[in-house]
Scaffold this motif. Sequence first.
Motif, PDB file in Angstrom:
ATOM      1  N   THR A  78     -10.377  -3.770  44.324  1.00 17.21           N
ATOM      2  CA  THR A  78     -10.629  -5.112  44.859  1.00 17.21           C
ATOM      3  C   THR A  78     -12.117  -5.447  44.792  1.00 17.21           C
ATOM      4  O   THR A  78     -12.509  -6.564  44.430  1.00 17.21           O
ATOM      5  N   ALA A  79     -12.957  -4.471  45.150  1.00 17.54           N
ATOM      6  CA  ALA A  79     -14.404  -4.686  45.082  1.00 17.54           C
ATOM      7  C   ALA A  79     -14.861  -4.886  43.646  1.00 17.54           C
ATOM      8  O   ALA A  79     -15.677  -5.771  43.351  1.00 17.54           O
ATOM      9  N   LEU A  80     -14.335  -4.076  42.746  1.00 18.10           N
ATOM     10  CA  LEU A  80     -14.720  -4.198  41.342  1.00 18.10           C
ATOM     11  C   LEU A  80     -14.325  -5.553  40.763  1.00 18.10           C
ATOM     12  O   LEU A  80     -15.006  -6.085  39.886  1.00 18.10           O
ATOM     13  N   ALA A  81     -13.242  -6.118  41.278  1.00 19.98           N
ATOM     14  CA  ALA A  81     -12.701  -7.361  40.721  1.00 19.98           C
ATOM     15  C   ALA A  81     -13.291  -8.617  41.332  1.00 19.98           C
ATOM     16  O   ALA A  81     -12.950  -9.727  40.931  1.00 19.98           O
ATOM     17  N   GLY A  82     -14.172  -8.484  42.345  1.00 19.01           N
ATOM     18  CA  GLY A  82     -14.836  -9.667  42.896  1.00 19.01           C
ATOM     19  C   GLY A  82     -14.436 -10.050  44.299  1.00 19.01           C
ATOM     20  O   GLY A  82     -14.818 -11.107  44.787  1.00 19.01           O
ATOM     21  N   SER A  83     -13.648  -9.206  44.981  1.00 16.60           N
ATOM     22  CA  SER A  83     -13.278  -9.456  46.388  1.00 16.60           C
ATOM     23  C   SER A  83     -12.587 -10.800  46.568  1.00 16.60           C
ATOM     24  O   SER A  83     -12.963 -11.617  47.409  1.00 16.60           O
ATOM     25  N   SER A  84     -11.518 -11.011  45.783  1.00 19.20           N
ATOM     26  CA  SER A  84     -10.787 -12.273  45.901  1.00 19.20           C
ATOM     27  C   SER A  84     -10.104 -12.398  47.253  1.00 19.20           C
ATOM     28  O   SER A  84      -9.827 -13.521  47.709  1.00 19.20           O
ATOM     29  N   ASP A  85      -9.829 -11.268  47.902  1.00 15.38           N
ATOM     30  CA  ASP A  85      -9.206 -11.333  49.229  1.00 15.38           C
ATOM     31  C   ASP A  85     -10.098 -12.043  50.227  1.00 15.38           C
ATOM     32  O   ASP A  85      -9.622 -12.585  51.232  1.00 15.38           O
ATOM     33  N   ILE A  86     -11.391 -12.070  49.947  1.00 13.78           N
ATOM     34  CA  ILE A  86     -12.360 -12.716  50.836  1.00 13.78           C
ATOM     35  C   ILE A  86     -12.761 -14.086  50.313  1.00 13.78           C
ATOM     36  O   ILE A  86     -12.752 -15.079  51.044  1.00 13.78           O
TER      37      ILE A  86
ATOM     38  N   ALA B 237     -20.984  -1.831  38.285  1.00 20.26           N
ATOM     39  CA  ALA B 237     -19.750  -2.189  37.604  1.00 20.26           C
ATOM     40  C   ALA B 237     -18.952  -3.234  38.369  1.00 20.26           C
ATOM     41  O   ALA B 237     -17.880  -3.635  37.919  1.00 20.26           O
ATOM     42  N   THR B 238     -19.432  -3.686  39.524  1.00 21.64           N
ATOM     43  CA  THR B 238     -18.692  -4.653  40.324  1.00 21.64           C
ATOM     44  C   THR B 238     -18.935  -6.072  39.824  1.00 21.64           C
ATOM     45  O   THR B 238     -19.983  -6.383  39.251  1.00 21.64           O
ATOM     46  N   ARG B 239     -17.958  -6.927  40.066  1.00 22.48           N
ATOM     47  CA  ARG B 239     -18.091  -8.342  39.712  1.00 22.48           C
ATOM     48  C   ARG B 239     -18.696  -9.088  40.886  1.00 22.48           C
ATOM     49  O   ARG B 239     -18.255  -8.959  42.023  1.00 22.48           O
ATOM     50  N   GLY B 240     -19.716  -9.877  40.610  1.00 21.52           N
ATOM     51  CA  GLY B 240     -20.485 -10.560  41.636  1.00 21.52           C
ATOM     52  C   GLY B 240     -21.946 -10.226  41.458  1.00 21.52           C
ATOM     53  O   GLY B 240     -22.336  -9.478  40.555  1.00 21.52           O
ATOM     54  N   SER B 241     -22.787 -10.777  42.305  1.00 22.38           N
ATOM     55  CA  SER B 241     -24.190 -10.395  42.310  1.00 22.38           C
ATOM     56  C   SER B 241     -24.300  -9.021  42.952  1.00 22.38           C
ATOM     57  O   SER B 241     -23.472  -8.632  43.776  1.00 22.38           O
ATOM     58  N   ILE B 242     -25.309  -8.268  42.564  1.00 23.89           N
ATOM     59  CA  ILE B 242     -25.506  -6.947  43.153  1.00 23.89           C
ATOM     60  C   ILE B 242     -26.919  -6.839  43.716  1.00 23.89           C
ATOM     61  O   ILE B 242     -27.831  -7.551  43.286  1.00 23.89           O
ATOM     62  N   MET B 243     -27.077  -5.964  44.700  1.00 22.92           N
ATOM     63  CA  MET B 243     -28.384  -5.779  45.325  1.00 22.92           C
ATOM     64  C   MET B 243     -28.661  -4.299  45.527  1.00 22.92           C
ATOM     65  O   MET B 243     -27.780  -3.537  45.953  1.00 22.92           O
ATOM     66  N   LEU B 244     -29.872  -3.904  45.213  1.00 22.44           N
ATOM     67  CA  LEU B 244     -30.362  -2.550  45.450  1.00 22.44           C
ATOM     68  C   LEU B 244     -31.656  -2.660  46.239  1.00 22.44           C
ATOM     69  O   LEU B 244     -32.486  -3.524  45.954  1.00 22.44           O
ATOM     70  N   THR B 245     -31.819  -1.817  47.235  1.00 27.88           N
ATOM     71  CA  THR B 245     -33.055  -1.825  48.024  1.00 27.88           C
ATOM     72  C   THR B 245     -34.126  -1.007  47.325  1.00 27.88           C
ATOM     73  O   THR B 245     -33.846   0.090  46.800  1.00 27.88           O
ATOM     74  N   ALA B 246     -35.344  -1.504  47.316  1.00 26.02           N
ATOM     75  CA  ALA B 246     -36.442  -0.876  46.588  1.00 26.02           C
ATOM     76  C   ALA B 246     -36.586   0.596  46.958  1.00 26.02           C
ATOM     77  O   ALA B 246     -36.632   0.953  48.135  1.00 26.02           O
ATOM     78  N   GLY B 247     -36.658   1.419  45.956  1.00 17.72           N
ATOM     79  CA  GLY B 247     -36.817   2.855  46.141  1.00 17.72           C
ATOM     80  C   GLY B 247     -35.518   3.624  46.075  1.00 17.72           C
ATOM     81  O   GLY B 247     -35.526   4.834  45.816  1.00 17.72           O
ATOM     82  N   ASP B 248     -34.381   2.949  46.314  1.00 21.58           N
ATOM     83  CA  ASP B 248     -33.100   3.650  46.251  1.00 21.58           C
ATOM     84  C   ASP B 248     -32.797   4.136  44.845  1.00 21.58           C
ATOM     85  O   ASP B 248     -32.053   5.099  44.660  1.00 21.58           O
ATOM     86  N   GLU B 249     -33.366   3.448  43.848  1.00 19.56           N
ATOM     87  CA  GLU B 249     -33.164   3.884  42.467  1.00 19.56           C
ATOM     88  C   GLU B 249     -33.902   5.172  42.151  1.00 19.56           C
ATOM     89  O   GLU B 249     -33.684   5.776  41.097  1.00 19.56           O
TER      90      GLU B 249
END
Length: 659
Positions: free
Chosen positions: A407-415, A496-508
């Motif tokens: 569901t998360a990978l597909a864009g969370s249509s349930d929401i 790999a998820t559909r939607g915008s994604i966010m990473l916090t600086a340094g987590d990479e």
Amino acid sequence: MRGNNAAQVGAIVFDTGVEFAVWSHHAAQVELCLFDNDGNREFARLPMARDGNHIHRLFVDGLKAGACYGYRADGIYAPDNGLWFDPSKLLIDPYAKEIDRPFRYDPRLGVYGEDSQDLMPKAIVTTDTRAAVAKPLFKPGGFIYEVAVRPFTILHPDIPEHQRGTISALAHPSVIAHLKRIGVDAVELMPITAWIDERHLPPLGLTNGWGYNPVAFMALDPRLAPGGMAELRETVAALHAEGIAVILDLVFNHTGESDRYGTTLSLRGLDNLHYFRHVQNCPGELVNDTGTGNTLACDHPEVRRLVIDSLRHFVLNSGVDGFRFDLAPVLGRTAAGFERDGGTLAAILADTVLADRIMIAEPWDIGPGGYQLGNFPPPFLEWNDRVRDDLRCYWRGDQWKTGALATALAGSSDIFARNDGKGTRSVNFLAAHDGFTLIDLVSYAGKHNDANGEHNRDGHNENHSWNNGVEGETLYPSIRKRRKNDVMALISTLFATRGSIMLTAGDEGGRSQRGNNNAYCQDNEITWLDWKTLDEDLIAHTAFVAGLRRRFTVFSETDFLSGNGDVEWISVSGEPMTVAEWETPSLHTLGMLLATGDRASRGQRTRLAVLFNRSESRELFTLPAEGEASWRQLTPAGAKKTGARVTVEPRSVGFFIEK
């Protein structure tokens, strides 16, 4: 009144002087206080005249930009009735666009009758300098990088020492090179407007390092922007030149004046009864939907105007691409509760300057009905904590999580299909400023916030985390390798998820906060990013999956994946997932077969297989093949031919392209 708009407020510069205007319904008298250039000596205190709109005005002939000023408001002091007028308190103009020094907490700022002139910053009269405002560079489906300016730059070895910890440091070539390497589409700057420490921090020797405790909504904090708005404007322009958008994280849900035992700095002293929300039939009791002691009354016309004008100010004078709103349900709150089409949210989307900006909601607060994920009006994007928790739980090994992963990978249509939603507005993330860092997520089973001075009572208790066998730091190579693999798997899944994604600086790069999941008050090595110790393997992996996300068109599209030619969910056999497999509680594998354009081959259509293996052993997948078609595995070192039977390493995600 020298301006063209009778409702205009703030300090407005004219050729012959400056007009000051501030709104207060209940004040009996508002006075303008003028100071010398260093902001220390008051040389004039002048009464202002109220007009029919409860705006107090005064024109000062001969005054110029650069003058320092503040206000004092007199009237009834009756906190039990919601009235906090205290003429001994110097007040910051809510429309101040620059201040001469940072706010510093002092208990005298909250003591009635104690003059605060020497404790307060002074507002500086400024003239606007317009930025080049273009269409936002960020598009939904892109990669957002959350940045706390000071911790991110304070230890960077390439940045000159005098520049470290400031907004201008973000424009340094080494910083930009890092952002481009890992494929960042937009930096989201945690609060950069002027804030004050919470009152419990100074006795503990701690300071607020995140800025989520604002006083002045338009004025940049001098600690982060010694060059004022020009510094932000130039930094935005430098990032734009490299194709990187800038989003500001702003706080319009409360002010640093806190509860009734807090300080009197601005809105409280000007008109507490109207600027803040109060318990019905109990005007002396502040509503605390924010957990910080007060809640702005964003449905009040003057608060709404302040919010809109603040947003316009940053777009017009710095050229930013959009905004993220902290505890955003407050923007839609009325006495009746949250209204998705409420006046302030609607006004933001309708404003001609703001209409094309990127808007991101943190869709929850702690008030009644405060969880509003999926309920903001489009085109608002929304932080999706369901995805955060589901992805964490999947990789932790929780049962019954295969469907949640898909569901998360597909864009969370349930929401986001609610209210006739046609596509995802999700901002998917694994970790943010508030909570564990990504490496701490796989290194600590519980929080370790003792350094915050609250006996580990603060911060979230349920983090859906795991420690891989040892709590915290360890020298065991096998555990360190498992943790690194887990972070790589989590990052691969996010990208790999559909939607915008966010990473916090340094987590990479494996940034740790030593298990502290509420590090807002740790302006020190706990939050400062040590660039020299970042894990190169993790950075390279992030750059790799970011490259895949940019290469394949399927990841930048925002329609929900429906299974009608766009995605197939397959088991290790290569056959479509059966109902029995979906319902297997401990299933450790899932295949996602995507139809996509490949920008590396001029948009040619192909199939991309993303294969998930959370087990402790290698898994052999069979990929469906048409005729003589073969598959190649995509790796940081390049593509290698594999055929239709492919191996996915333990606790990892594999990417395969059909050729």
